[in-house]
Each structure stands twice: as C-alpha cells, then as structure tokens.
Design a protein around this motif. Sequence first.
Motif, PDB file in Angstrom:
ATOM      1  N   ALA A  50       0.847  -1.193   0.000  1.00 24.68           N
ATOM      2  CA  ALA A  50       0.000   0.000   0.000  1.00 24.68           C
ATOM      3  C   ALA A  50       0.880   1.239   0.000  1.00 24.68           C
ATOM      4  N   PRO A  51       0.317   2.359  -0.430  1.00 26.33           N
ATOM      5  CA  PRO A  51       1.072   3.612  -0.297  1.00 26.33           C
ATOM      6  C   PRO A  51       1.310   3.907   1.179  1.00 26.33           C
ATOM      7  N   VAL A  52       2.400   4.595   1.475  1.00 30.51           N
ATOM      8  CA  VAL A  52       2.738   4.903   2.863  1.00 30.51           C
ATOM      9  C   VAL A  52       3.124   6.375   2.984  1.00 30.51           C
ATOM     10  N   TYR A 110      13.011   4.954  10.676  1.00 33.41           N
ATOM     11  CA  TYR A 110      11.896   5.741  10.166  1.00 33.41           C
ATOM     12  C   TYR A 110      10.623   4.963  10.480  1.00 33.41           C
ATOM     13  N   THR A 111       9.535   5.676  10.672  1.00 32.55           N
ATOM     14  CA  THR A 111       8.235   5.037  10.883  1.00 32.55           C
ATOM     15  C   THR A 111       7.288   5.496   9.781  1.00 32.55           C
ATOM     16  N   PHE A 112       6.575   4.552   9.210  1.00 32.82           N
ATOM     17  CA  PHE A 112       5.615   4.830   8.140  1.00 32.82           C
ATOM     18  C   PHE A 112       4.249   4.291   8.510  1.00 32.82           C
ATOM     19  N   VAL A 113       3.219   4.902   7.934  1.00 34.13           N
ATOM     20  CA  VAL A 113       1.849   4.427   8.099  1.00 34.13           C
ATOM     21  C   VAL A 113       1.322   4.066   6.716  1.00 34.13           C
ATOM     22  N   ALA A 114       0.729   2.889   6.608  1.00 36.55           N
ATOM     23  CA  ALA A 114       0.121   2.438   5.357  1.00 36.55           C
ATOM     24  C   ALA A 114      -1.243   3.106   5.203  1.00 36.55           C
ATOM     25  N   LEU A 115      -1.607   3.444   3.966  1.00 30.63           N
ATOM     26  CA  LEU A 115      -2.885   4.090   3.695  1.00 30.63           C
ATOM     27  C   LEU A 115      -3.722   3.268   2.718  1.00 30.63           C
ATOM     28  N   LYS A 120      -6.872   6.703   4.312  1.00 28.71           N
ATOM     29  CA  LYS A 120      -6.994   6.439   5.752  1.00 28.71           C
ATOM     30  C   LYS A 120      -6.005   5.345   6.152  1.00 28.71           C
ATOM     31  N   PRO A 121      -5.541   5.374   7.419  1.00 27.26           N
ATOM     32  CA  PRO A 121      -4.607   4.326   7.861  1.00 27.26           C
ATOM     33  C   PRO A 121      -5.171   2.926   7.642  1.00 27.26           C
ATOM     34  N   LYS A 122      -4.301   2.046   7.205  1.00 32.16           N
ATOM     35  CA  LYS A 122      -4.659   0.668   6.860  1.00 32.16           C
ATOM     36  C   LYS A 122      -3.781  -0.281   7.668  1.00 32.16           C
ATOM     37  N   ALA A 123      -4.325  -1.396   8.071  1.00 28.24           N
ATOM     38  CA  ALA A 123      -3.551  -2.384   8.829  1.00 28.24           C
ATOM     39  C   ALA A 123      -2.386  -2.894   7.978  1.00 28.24           C
ATOM     40  N   ALA A 124      -1.235  -2.993   8.626  1.00 31.76           N
ATOM     41  CA  ALA A 124      -0.042  -3.514   7.960  1.00 31.76           C
ATOM     42  C   ALA A 124       0.081  -5.002   8.270  1.00 31.76           C
TER      43      ALA A 124
END
Length: 170
Positions: A50-52, A110-115, A120-124
């Motif tokens: 997913a995009p992050v 580094y910390t990333f969040v999947a979208l 919207k944030p998505k479970a990794a």
Amino acid sequence: MAKKPADSLVIMTELVLPNDTNVFGNLMGGRLMYWMDIAAALAAQKHSNAPVVTASVDNLSFMNSIKLGNAVHIEARVTRAFNTSMEVYLNVWGEDLVAQNKYQSNTAYYTFVALDEAGKPKAAADLKPETEEDMELFNGALRRRQVRLILGGKMKPGDAKELKALFEKG
C-alpha cells in the motif's frame, strides 16, 4: 499473512555529485535524509502492499561523512509492524570507488503508516523475524515505539511497560 524482514529489503545506491555537497565537499545531511526517506518508503510499501506516509524519523546518527564522488549505499528493511505503522531500519555506507573502500556512514529508524484507497490508515501485515539480528531489531522496536509515543505526547511515561522493565530489578 506475516512477511519476513527480507521481503521488504531495499538497497539503493546513489553517486555523490557536486550539487549534493556542502562547502566542505561532503554529502549534505538533508540530501542523505531525502534518499533515506525514499528507500525506507519503498521498504514499507513492499511490506504493506500500500502507499505509505512518513510518520517519524528518529535515531539518525551521522558517523562518517561521505565525500564528493563517492557512492552511497542505503539498505532499508521493515523491523516491526504494529497496527497501521511500520518501523524501518536503515543502514548507510559510503564507498570510495577509486580506493575500493566501504565505510559505515549512518543508521536511522523511520516510521511509516500504510494508507488505503481513501487515504486512511490501513492495517499492515505482521512481521515474522527470521535471523538473530531480525529478532533483536524486532524486540527493540517496541521500546523505540514507546519512546516515540512519549516524545510525541501520545503516551505517558508511566504507561511504557517495556521501557520501565529495562530499569526495574526483576
């Protein structure tokens, strides 16, 4: 389905050109951070499919400068996935191509969040460490996350159980 840290491995190589350097002929820290952000994002995207977006950068350590004309090798891989965030460890080497000498330059987390498609944030995906180094990075990631949350005002120090365990006698 759990993934291995090796599944997210990215190795990126850049050449330090005059436009990348400061007045001392060294690679500018900001340019290196830019390249590191790209490598880390690629690793996080490989893990999450997913995009992050970058959520934080910490523990960026500058050990040795990288000179004009040298190569920069950036290795990035996911060390742990939480709910929607992923920690990525980066290791950076410089290489004097003429002298054929490689040297450690930097490390960082580094910390990333999947979208998702709506941004919207998505479970990794879960991460399953394989090697001893993978396990060390995986186990330390929870403590590093607690430090980030405390510094970001999202966790009270008293709630950081893993950090407290380091200082309490058992």
